[in-house]
Motif scaffolding. Structure first.
Motif, PDB file in Angstrom:
ATOM      1  N   HIS A  90       0.810  -1.216   0.000  1.00 10.23           N
ATOM      2  CA  HIS A  90       0.000   0.000   0.000  1.00 10.23           C
ATOM      3  C   HIS A  90       0.847   1.272   0.000  1.00 10.23           C
ATOM      4  O   HIS A  90       0.284   2.374  -0.041  1.00 10.23           O
ATOM      5  CB  HIS A  90      -0.935   0.007   1.206  1.00 10.23           C
ATOM      6  N   TYR A  91       2.183   1.131   0.060  1.00 10.62           N
ATOM      7  CA  TYR A  91       3.070   2.294   0.105  1.00 10.62           C
ATOM      8  C   TYR A  91       3.902   2.385  -1.165  1.00 10.62           C
ATOM      9  O   TYR A  91       4.224   1.356  -1.778  1.00 10.62           O
ATOM     10  CB  TYR A  91       3.987   2.207   1.324  1.00 10.62           C
ATOM     11  N   PRO A  92       4.283   3.596  -1.563  1.00 10.62           N
ATOM     12  CA  PRO A  92       4.984   3.803  -2.844  1.00 10.62           C
ATOM     13  C   PRO A  92       6.492   3.564  -2.755  1.00 10.62           C
ATOM     14  O   PRO A  92       7.294   4.388  -3.216  1.00 10.62           O
ATOM     15  CB  PRO A  92       4.673   5.267  -3.145  1.00 10.62           C
ATOM     16  N   PHE A  93       6.910   2.444  -2.127  1.00  7.86           N
ATOM     17  CA  PHE A  93       8.329   2.147  -1.987  1.00  7.86           C
ATOM     18  C   PHE A  93       8.624   0.744  -2.501  1.00  7.86           C
ATOM     19  O   PHE A  93       7.772  -0.157  -2.430  1.00  7.86           O
ATOM     20  CB  PHE A  93       8.760   2.242  -0.518  1.00  7.86           C
ATOM     21  N   THR A  94       9.837   0.558  -2.986  1.00  6.54           N
ATOM     22  CA  THR A  94      10.312  -0.776  -3.346  1.00  6.54           C
ATOM     23  C   THR A  94      10.951  -1.398  -2.110  1.00  6.54           C
ATOM     24  O   THR A  94      11.900  -0.835  -1.533  1.00  6.54           O
ATOM     25  CB  THR A  94      11.346  -0.702  -4.487  1.00  6.54           C
ATOM     26  N   ILE A  95      10.417  -2.518  -1.666  1.00  7.11           N
ATOM     27  CA  ILE A  95      10.875  -3.140  -0.420  1.00  7.11           C
ATOM     28  C   ILE A  95      12.060  -4.056  -0.710  1.00  7.11           C
ATOM     29  O   ILE A  95      11.996  -4.929  -1.574  1.00  7.11           O
ATOM     30  CB  ILE A  95       9.739  -3.943   0.239  1.00  7.11           C
ATOM     31  N   GLN A  96      13.144  -3.835   0.053  1.00  6.92           N
ATOM     32  CA  GLN A  96      14.367  -4.617  -0.135  1.00  6.92           C
ATOM     33  C   GLN A  96      14.579  -5.635   0.982  1.00  6.92           C
ATOM     34  O   GLN A  96      15.121  -6.711   0.748  1.00  6.92           O
ATOM     35  CB  GLN A  96      15.562  -3.659  -0.228  1.00  6.92           C
ATOM     36  N   ASN A  97      14.138  -5.314   2.190  1.00  6.50           N
ATOM     37  CA  ASN A  97      14.326  -6.239   3.308  1.00  6.50           C
ATOM     38  C   ASN A  97      13.412  -5.831   4.456  1.00  6.50           C
ATOM     39  O   ASN A  97      13.110  -4.640   4.637  1.00  6.50           O
ATOM     40  CB  ASN A  97      15.787  -6.221   3.777  1.00  6.50           C
ATOM     41  N   ILE A  98      12.952  -6.818   5.229  1.00  3.03           N
ATOM     42  CA  ILE A  98      12.106  -6.575   6.402  1.00  3.03           C
ATOM     43  C   ILE A  98      12.727  -7.308   7.583  1.00  3.03           C
ATOM     44  O   ILE A  98      13.017  -8.508   7.486  1.00  3.03           O
ATOM     45  CB  ILE A  98      10.660  -7.080   6.180  1.00  3.03           C
ATOM     46  N   ARG A  99      12.927  -6.599   8.690  1.00  2.00           N
ATOM     47  CA  ARG A  99      13.540  -7.211   9.871  1.00  2.00           C
ATOM     48  C   ARG A  99      12.734  -6.869  11.114  1.00  2.00           C
ATOM     49  O   ARG A  99      12.454  -5.696  11.379  1.00  2.00           O
ATOM     50  CB  ARG A  99      14.972  -6.709  10.037  1.00  2.00           C
ATOM     51  N   LEU A 100      12.349  -7.891  11.877  1.00  8.49           N
ATOM     52  CA  LEU A 100      11.627  -7.672  13.129  1.00  8.49           C
ATOM     53  C   LEU A 100      12.544  -6.969  14.123  1.00  8.49           C
ATOM     54  O   LEU A 100      13.667  -7.407  14.368  1.00  8.49           O
ATOM     55  CB  LEU A 100      11.158  -9.005  13.715  1.00  8.49           C
ATOM     56  N   LYS A 101      12.041  -5.879  14.716  1.00 10.26           N
ATOM     57  CA  LYS A 101      12.839  -5.116  15.678  1.00 10.26           C
ATOM     58  C   LYS A 101      12.394  -5.371  17.106  1.00 10.26           C
ATOM     59  O   LYS A 101      13.202  -5.562  18.006  1.00 10.26           O
ATOM     60  CB  LYS A 101      12.750  -3.622  15.355  1.00 10.26           C
ATOM     61  N   SER A 102      11.083  -5.373  17.355  1.00 10.85           N
ATOM     62  CA  SER A 102      10.576  -5.620  18.708  1.00 10.85           C
ATOM     63  C   SER A 102       9.116  -6.005  18.643  1.00 10.85           C
ATOM     64  O   SER A 102       8.408  -5.670  17.696  1.00 10.85           O
ATOM     65  CB  SER A 102      10.746  -4.382  19.602  1.00 10.85           C
ATOM     66  N   SER A 103       8.667  -6.725  19.688  1.00  5.23           N
ATOM     67  CA  SER A 103       7.257  -7.107  19.782  1.00  5.23           C
ATOM     68  C   SER A 103       6.892  -7.234  21.250  1.00  5.23           C
ATOM     69  O   SER A 103       7.350  -8.147  21.933  1.00  5.23           O
ATOM     70  CB  SER A 103       7.012  -8.425  19.049  1.00  5.23           C
TER      71      SER A 103
END
Length: 367
Positions: free
Chosen positions: A30-43
């Motif tokens: 839904h966002y106008p960006f090309t996604i290169q990597n996703i990393r969990l930071k905290s939960s």
């Protein structure tokens, strides 16, 4: 932001609320960006944070377990502060012009990751920056017209109810403590609870004075808000000023709520009500957003109410901190009692202290 953009649909997803890679990719589409990597930071505490590497730099995706209408109100507040020049991270629009995404009982926002120096409560210079930020926050919040569909929170004009509830609970905890004569926490609690109740009842009486009711009316007219919990955890030092890396929550209330919360947090860490440090912090705030003498009377009222004492009793008698030992509870109570008792002299020297604040802040005593 144009009305057309503000009124576009903000609830853009239904169904999934899991933490899978596929689900996150679906959110980020839904966002106008090309996604290169996703990393969990905290939960934790109903909030999950991911760092997202994009073609436009590193972003933060936050998932919060709250109704999208509530997140919409926070996102709209964030945008208002951003547009009014507050040092705060940039909140990103979706492809359809919205500022949050709803998915069942969850909501998402995406904003820039901000790098900066960690801020700590024991650094006098950073305390100054933090109180200057609180003052800028209050100024930037003025003139807020909440978007339709957002779910606000507020305590403007509701302090009487809050004080009464806390005093009633304190009376109830006193009765519980009296039934445990061999409990060390309860023995210490009972030695001080009557004094705390007396102070709380006097603060409740003071709320009937015009300095409180008049300010409530003024803040309603100004259409301003404050943070729900002012903490250094959401600030960094960047370019020699405090910078907000995440807006956690906001509420309609008097600005001294933020001041009282940060004063209590700092003094609790110091284990004493440090008069000179409090004056330093208030001077820093007042130099940016001067308060009147009547405004300070409201602050004195809220500081005199035993919020910390009520809070530790609430935690103990409800068993909220399951990981805490009895010794830790007793230490926490001792610490709060030390802060509350050392506060007495400060509270009794209102005129002299306000004069000292104004003398060094450059503000006007009567606003």
């Amino acid at each position: 932001m144009e009305d057309k953009q503000k009124n576009e649909s903000r609830t853009e997803m239904d169904g999934e609320t899991d933490l899978s890679q596929g689900h996150l990719e679906k959110v980020l589409e839904h966002y106008p960006f090309t996604i290169q990597n996703i990393r969990l930071k905290s939960s934790r505490s109903g909030r999950t944070i991911w760092e997202v590497e994009t073609d436009a730099g590193t972003k933060i995706l936050k998932q919060a377990e709250m109704k999208p209408s509530r997140m919409l109100f926070i996102a709209d507040s964030h945008l208002h502060l951003q547009q009014n020049g507050l040092p705060i991270t940039t909140l990103h629009q979706t492809n359809s012009g919205g500022y949050c995404i709803g998915a069942g009982d969850y909501a998402y926002v995406l904003y820039d990751k901000v790098e900066g120096q960690e801020m700590i409560y024991y650094n006098v210079d950073q305390l100054r920056l933090a109180l200057e930020f609180a003052a800028k926050f209050q100024q930037a919040s003025k003139g807020f017209n909440a978007i339709e569909g957002g779910k606000p929170r507020g305590r403007l004009g509701k302090w009487h109810k809050l004080y009464r509830w806390k005093l009633q609970e304190l009376e109830g905890n006193k009765q519980i403590a009296q039934s445990f004569p061999g409990d060390a926490f309860s023995v210490m609690f009972l030695a001080h609870v009557d004094n705390m109740l007396e102070r709380g009842k006097q603060a409740l009486i003071d709320l009937d004075k015009p300095f409180y009711t008049d300010w409530v009316k003024q803040v309603i007219d100004e259409k301003s808000f404050c943070q729900q919990d002012f903490t250094f955890a959401r600030l960094v030092e960047f370019n020699s000023e405090a910078f907000m890396k995440e807006l956690h929550s906001v509420t309609y209330d008097l600005p001294v709520r933020d001041i009282r919360i940060i004063l209590n947090k700092v003094m609790k860490k110091m284990s004493v009500w440090d008069h000179d440090l409090v004056i330093h912090m208030l001077q820093s705030y007042d130099a940016i957003n001067p308060l009147t003498e009547d405004n300070y009377r409201v602050l004195w009222t809220d500081v005199s109410f035993p919020h910390l004492f009520c809070s530790i009793a609430h935690k103990y008698y409800l068993g909220q901190k399951t990981s805490w030992s009895d010794e830790k509870y007793i230490w926490a109570l001792q610490n709060i009692i030390a802060v509350e008792e050392s506060k007495e002299e400060f509270m009794q020297n209102f005129s002299d202290i306000v004069s000292e604040i104004k003398k060094n802040s450059g503000g006007k005593k009567n606003g």
